[in-house]
Scaffold this active site. Structure first.
Site, PDB file in Angstrom:
ATOM      1  N   GLU A 167     -37.449  -2.445 -31.286  1.00  0.00           N
ATOM      2  CA  GLU A 167     -37.754  -2.264 -32.703  1.00  0.00           C
ATOM      3  C   GLU A 167     -37.791  -0.763 -32.949  1.00  0.00           C
ATOM      4  OE1 GLU A 167     -41.411  -3.910 -34.262  1.00  0.00           O
ATOM      5  OE2 GLU A 167     -40.916  -3.117 -36.244  1.00  0.00           O
ATOM      6  N   ARG A 219     -44.422  -7.074 -17.776  1.00  0.00           N
ATOM      7  CA  ARG A 219     -44.294  -5.719 -18.325  1.00  0.00           C
ATOM      8  C   ARG A 219     -44.575  -4.711 -17.243  1.00  0.00           C
ATOM      9  NH1 ARG A 219     -45.189  -5.569 -23.714  1.00  0.00           N
ATOM     10  NH2 ARG A 219     -45.651  -3.380 -23.823  1.00  0.00           N
ATOM     11  N   LYS A 254     -46.357   1.648 -27.901  1.00  0.00           N
ATOM     12  CA  LYS A 254     -45.809   2.530 -28.945  1.00  0.00           C
ATOM     13  C   LYS A 254     -46.867   2.910 -29.958  1.00  0.00           C
ATOM     14  CE  LYS A 254     -41.930   0.134 -29.584  1.00  0.00           C
ATOM     15  NZ  LYS A 254     -40.772  -0.401 -30.295  1.00  0.00           N
TER      16      LYS A 254
HETATM   17  P1  ATP Z   1     -44.885  -1.683 -27.288  1.00  0.00           P
HETATM   18  O1  ATP Z   1     -45.704  -2.808 -26.761  1.00  0.00           O
HETATM   19  O2  ATP Z   1     -44.890  -0.464 -26.439  1.00  0.00           O
HETATM   20  O3  ATP Z   1     -45.141  -1.369 -28.720  1.00  0.00           O
HETATM   21  P2  ATP Z   1     -42.727  -3.409 -27.913  1.00  0.00           P
HETATM   22  O4  ATP Z   1     -42.624  -4.554 -27.002  1.00  0.00           O
HETATM   23  O5  ATP Z   1     -43.301  -3.647 -29.246  1.00  0.00           O
HETATM   24  O6  ATP Z   1     -43.405  -2.191 -27.158  1.00  0.00           O
HETATM   25  P3  ATP Z   1     -39.947  -3.328 -28.502  1.00  0.00           P
HETATM   26  O7  ATP Z   1     -39.202  -2.239 -29.160  1.00  0.00           O
HETATM   27  O8  ATP Z   1     -40.100  -4.602 -29.213  1.00  0.00           O
HETATM   28  O9  ATP Z   1     -41.338  -2.715 -28.124  1.00  0.00           O
HETATM   29  O10 ATP Z   1     -39.380  -3.575 -27.045  1.00  0.00           O
HETATM   30  C1  ATP Z   1     -38.022  -3.720 -26.747  1.00  0.00           C
HETATM   31  C2  ATP Z   1     -37.895  -4.438 -25.443  1.00  0.00           C
HETATM   32  O11 ATP Z   1     -38.568  -3.717 -24.406  1.00  0.00           O
HETATM   33  C3  ATP Z   1     -38.548  -5.793 -25.501  1.00  0.00           C
HETATM   34  O12 ATP Z   1     -37.667  -6.744 -24.909  1.00  0.00           O
HETATM   35  C4  ATP Z   1     -39.798  -5.652 -24.723  1.00  0.00           C
HETATM   36  O13 ATP Z   1     -40.164  -6.849 -24.096  1.00  0.00           O
HETATM   37  C5  ATP Z   1     -39.439  -4.554 -23.711  1.00  0.00           C
HETATM   38  N1  ATP Z   1     -40.636  -3.830 -23.296  1.00  0.00           N
HETATM   39  C6  ATP Z   1     -41.523  -3.197 -24.088  1.00  0.00           C
HETATM   40  N2  ATP Z   1     -42.524  -2.673 -23.366  1.00  0.00           N
HETATM   41  C7  ATP Z   1     -42.256  -2.986 -22.068  1.00  0.00           C
HETATM   42  C8  ATP Z   1     -42.928  -2.736 -20.823  1.00  0.00           C
HETATM   43  N3  ATP Z   1     -44.067  -2.060 -20.771  1.00  0.00           N
HETATM   44  N4  ATP Z   1     -42.354  -3.206 -19.693  1.00  0.00           N
HETATM   45  C9  ATP Z   1     -41.198  -3.868 -19.743  1.00  0.00           C
HETATM   46  N5  ATP Z   1     -40.524  -4.142 -20.861  1.00  0.00           N
HETATM   47  C10 ATP Z   1     -41.041  -3.711 -22.024  1.00  0.00           C
HETATM   48 MG    MG Z   2     -41.967  -5.740 -29.826  1.00  0.00          MG
END
Ligand code: ATP
Ligand code: MG
Length: 548
Positions: A31, A257, A267
């Site tokens: 995102e 994760r 984020k």
């Molecule tokens: P955050 O929790 O940091 O805000 P998010 O999951 O909202 O991150 P996205 O932009 O939706 O951020 O993530 C894009 C992809 O990266 C998704 O498939 C998500 O599952 C993966 N992702 C995000 N954080 C991690 C992490 N700590 N370890 C592994 N994969 C991750």
């Molecule tokens: Mg997300």
């Protein structure tokens, strides 16, 4: 070649072997509401890695359904980071927002099938009606609304007739489900908000849980890899695709994760640190963002190697920051040419050299890899580091002391004959003599153990050196009783503004690692603007928590 090295790769290999999957298609779906962090690097390495190994493709798709939090700046930063990590997506960059027309049409289909309805309850009523983990939800009074009425309202929602929050479109699943995600989840909401890709075209926006499975299906994704928190969303993912049988049905698979100690990988929290100026920006070298790691000098290969070592598993764990640092050293040890830099210069006059003495010494750029040689000017005034001289040496101190000898790295042995101080007693100069018989050879009559690095006073270049340490003092800053912002390490950045570096560093460039001998790995800051500003990527040894 895809090897069955973890449970995801095993599953995909099985699907290829059984013919269920002809060509693997994965996607990385960020995102654009912030910069990527090291957790995303794990997801990138997995999604792009699997696709590469299986000779398939991986799409880059922005999951952009939340316009108020998203921006083009984030889109640009994310695409840059993915490429920097060494990956290329199949075809053009994709956007969930480019499927808005199709998503809308599928929503009408769901309404017509009786699988979705427009709810007129207030947001509070909807929240209350959802129940809790131990209490079933309650049917909305609008749940049995006739299809034609829902369809009409949904069209008018789209046409902009209603205010934000007045109506929502909900899936009609089961308000008594043990899985909260199946209690008639919201599919569309009204947001009179400009979108960075679609402008003013839309005032209703689809929810992530609705958008994601359909976007995956439209792109022909075969395996939709996501983190464990989406496990409870999988029944909804599957429910939606079962209700839209004209679409292919990707397989969602969840993995753990990445959590790293001594830092935060969310984020939202990273954005807070940036917005509150607790760090210098998204690319602050102390942050675990990909752009911060790049600016700090972490090679992309080190980050990929780190992700590989972390591996893919089904259970959450916390990875030690020391592992990331190990991977950086491991890569830089072989790729970084050597140089000398003095962070806290102390002038040393070599009294037995003529004032105009200038001798070009030669030293190899790397001890084991052929990178050629560099010239090191040797002159009557040099700098050594203040910490390499002690008037009253602690036990075991092997460097320079009054009357003692030390070897200048890549040069001669010197003896400290005199210590010059100012009125406050601060040492301002050492007066030393050079043993000119010791270039590249040790004296036979005595043993000189210590070696210190140095630079010529007249021929070295002024530089600023920034030494970074962990951003937080606590191993789990976001799981502590106190706010994580109160656990920041006050010494996470130490600036040496008057450092001096050897002339071979005049052409240093960002992202090119150097080993400053005895000090660590450094690279030129990417915002140095023609000045010599070096960031410490990582120390030579793991000294965290140990007195150095
Ligand atoms: P955050 O929790 O940091 O805000 P998010 O999951 O909202 O991150 P996205 O932009 O939706 O951020 O993530 C894009 C992809 O990266 C998704 O498939 C998500 O599952 C993966 N992702 C995000 N954080 C991690 C992490 N700590 N370890 C592994 N994969 C991750
Ligand atoms: Mg997300």
């Amino acid at each position: 070649m895809l090897e069955a090295s973890d449970f995801i790769r095993t599953r995909i290999s099985d699907d290829l072997a059984s013919g269920k999957t002809a060509q693997v298609v994965t996607r990385f779906p960020p995102e654009p509401n912030g910069y990527l962090h090291i957790g995303h690097a794990k997801s990138i390495c997995l999604n792009f890695g699997v696709a590469r190994e299986a000779e398939g493709v991986c799409n880059l798709r922005f999951d952009d359904t939340n316009p108020e939090k998203e921006s083009q700046e984030y889109i640009d930063a994310i695409t840059k980071d993915v490429q920097w990590l060494g990956f290329q997506w199949g075809g053009a960059v994709r956007y969930a927002s480019s499927y808005f027309d199709q998503l809308y049409a599928f929503a009408e289909q769901l309404i017509e099938q009786g699988d979705a309805y427009v709810d007129s309850q207030t947001p509070e009523q909807i929240r209350e009606g959802r129940g809790t983990l131990v209490q079933p939800g309650m049917d909305s009074p609008y749940r049995e609304r006739p299809v034609a009425e829902s369809l009409d309202l949904f069209r008018r929602m789209k046409a902009g007739e209603f205010a934000d929050g007045a109506l929502v479109l909900r899936a009609r699943i089961d308000m008594r489900s043990g899985n909260m995600n199946l209690r008639d989840p919201i599919l569309y909401r009204i947001r009179h908000q400009q979108h960075h890709q679609t402008g003013d075209t839309w005032c209703i926006y689809p929810m992530y849980d609705y958008t994601h499975p359909i976007s995956d299906a439209l792109e022909g994704i075969t395996h939709s890899l996501c983190t464990l928190e989406f496990e409870a969303h999988r029944p909804l993912y599957d429910w939606l695709l079962n209700k839209l049988p004209q679409l292919p049905h990707p397989q969602q698979i969840e993995f753990a994760r990445l959590n790293l100690n001594y830092t935060v990988t969310s984020k939202r929290k990273l954005k807070q640190l940036v917005d509150e100026q607790l760090v210098s920006g998204w690319d602050d070298p102390r942050l675990p963002t990909i752009s911060g790691l790049r600016r700090r000098g972490c090679p992309p290969a080190a980050l990929r190697n780190f992700c590989e070592r972390v591996g893919i598993s089904k259970s959450d764990g916390v990875v030690d920051m020391a592992m990331l640092e190990f991977c950086m050293r491991d890569e830089l040890e072989l790729t970084a040419p050597r140089a000398m830099a003095v962070l806290k210069p102390l002038p040393v006059t070599l009294t037995n050299l003529p004032e105009d003495h200038l001798q070009m010494l030669h030293a190899s750029r790397h001890p084991n890899v052929d990178m050629g040689e560099r010239e090191i000017p040797f002159t009557p005034t040099i700098f050594i580091d203040r910490s390499d001289f002690e008037e009253v040496p602690p036990k075991g101190f092997k460097r320079l002391i009054p009357g003692g000898e030390v070897r200048l790295r890549n040069a001669y042995i010197i003896r400290c004959d005199d210590v010059v101080k100012d009125a406050d007693g601060l040492v301002t100069e050492l007066r030393c003599s050079v043993d000119l018989a010791t270039l590249g050879v040790n004296p036979t009559d005595r043993k000189v153990k210590g070696v210190v690095h140095w630079v010529s006073a007249s021929h070295s270049l002024p530089a600023e050196v920034r030494v970074y340490d962990r951003l937080f003092m606590d191993a789990a800053p976001d799981r502590s009783e106190v706010d994580y912002r109160e656990l920041m390490n006050p010494e996470s950045l130490v600036v040496y503004a008057d450092a001096r570096v050897e002339p071979s560093l005049a052409n240093a460039a960002p992202e090119q690692g150097h080993q400053f001998e005895r000090e660590g790995y450094f690279c030129l800051d990417n915002q140095a603007d023609g000045r010599l500003i070096f960031n410490r990527t990582v120390s030579l040894r793991d000294t965290w928590g140990k007195a150095s």
